[in-house]
Motif scaffolding. Structure first.
Motif: not given
Length: 340
Positions: A29-31, A66-68, A80-86, A140-145
């Motif tokens: 994950i890119d954190v 965390w989120a990333g 398919v997981w690559i690029g997903r926000r998690v 999309d409505t849940v950003d990294a914060a």
């Protein structure tokens, strides 16, 4: 990559370390955002029980809220997981024991806890490797914060659910810190009348500013029937207070942990016909928390006082508040910030 490394009680470095490679079944994950919590502080000070029980040891990398975004995946994982926000579950069970098979991996005896237990590096780094089975996709409505607030939110949601509140029930939450305020938010979303008890005027004023009208110091709590009391503090005497304050036939929920043993009188528990529930881990509540954040029924964003870079994480863990911090109880770290 850059990573925050805790080398001993109160000692740390921001180091260049090898980037993680995804093992089979894992993703890297890119954190983007990491929350600092009380467990991290206990590991920083050396007070955390796991350090003395052999479950944790220095050097270690902290960070479990965390989120990333998924950067790469290991063998056996769908691309398919690559690029997903998690975001991800903190509790990583063995997957084979009876508890894991029953969906209770968060109490697996052989579990790792990300950034806490079992030498599983945490998220205070530019990248993080975790099992794909621990990931939860963020809309999309849940950003990294917000994503980095899902883990504490899951704990709080479970505490509010354990209180079994119905509309117009009266709930008392002890402790207006991050978890206590989140419990109060979820209780309010269930249409309960929410009261908060705290120690400082500033914390109670902050809670009042979030729209909670009923805020009290310990010696000011009114003589009202509380259908549920949630203890979200680290005070050893308050579990007994929670039991004293709850209405007969009500529920007490214990999610806070003191640094020394807490005691309750089980005679009071039985004679009041009270149900007591302990909460460990957000694991069963993560998806519901994401939904609550996504639909706006709970908005924890005001709890974030400041966001800093890796270089300032140590001072935050030592108890310093950034000079530009707001009044909220939560500090976030963005590992992508250069030179901060």
């Amino acid at each position: 990559m850059r990573a925050f490394v805790l080398t001993g009680p109160g000692t740390y470095e921001v180091r260049d370390v090898a980037e993680p490679e995804p093992a089979p079944g894992e993703a890297v994950i890119d954190v983007e955002r990491v929350g600092v919590c009380g467990t991290d502080v206990e590991l920083f000070t050396g007070e955390m029980a796991y350090l003395h029980q052999g479950h944790s040891s220095y050097p270690m990398r902290l960070g479990h809220e965390w989120a990333g975004r998924v950067a790469s995946v290991g063998e056996g994982v769908d691309a398919v997981w690559i690029g997903r926000r998690v975001m991800g579950d903190t509790m990583l069970g063995c997957g084979t024991c009876r508890r894991c098979q029953r969906g209770h991996q968060h109490v697996c005896d052989r579990r790792q806890e990300l950034g806490i237990r079992g030498n599983r590096p945490g998220a205070l780094a530019e990248r993080l490797a975790v099992p794909v089975s621990s990931l939860h996709v963020l809309p999309d409505t849940v950003d990294a914060a917000l994503g980095a607030l899902v883990e504490p939110g899951g704990n709080a949601l479970r505490a509010a659910q354990a209180a079994e509140l119905r509309p117009r029930d009266r709930a008392l939450v002890l402790g207006p810190g991050t978890i206590g305020l989140l419990v109060a938010m979820f209780a309010r979303a269930a249409d309960a009348e929410v009261h908060l008890m705290g120690q400082t005027d500033s914390s109670l004023a902050f809670a009042h500013g979030l729209g909670f009208a009923h805020v009290w110091r310990e010696d000011q709590v009114p003589d009202l029937p509380f259908d549920a009391v949630v203890d979200a503090t680290n005070a050893a005497h308050l579990p007994a207070t929670a039991l004293d304050l709850v209405e007969p036939g009500g529920r007490v929920v214990y999610i806070g942990l003191a640094g020394e043993p807490s005691r309750i009188d089980t005679r009071t528990l039985a004679l009041k016909d009270v149900t007591a529930v302990g909460i460990l881990s957000a694991s069963p509540g993560l998806d519901a928390t994401i939904r609550a954040y996504a639909d706006g029924s709970v908005d924890p964003r005001p709890l974030i006082a400041a966001t800093v870079g890796l270089a300032r994480a140590g001072s935050v863990l030592a108890g310093e508040r950034p000079p530009d911090a707001g009044s909220g109880p939560k500090i976030h770290v963005d590992p992508r910030r250069p030179g901060d």
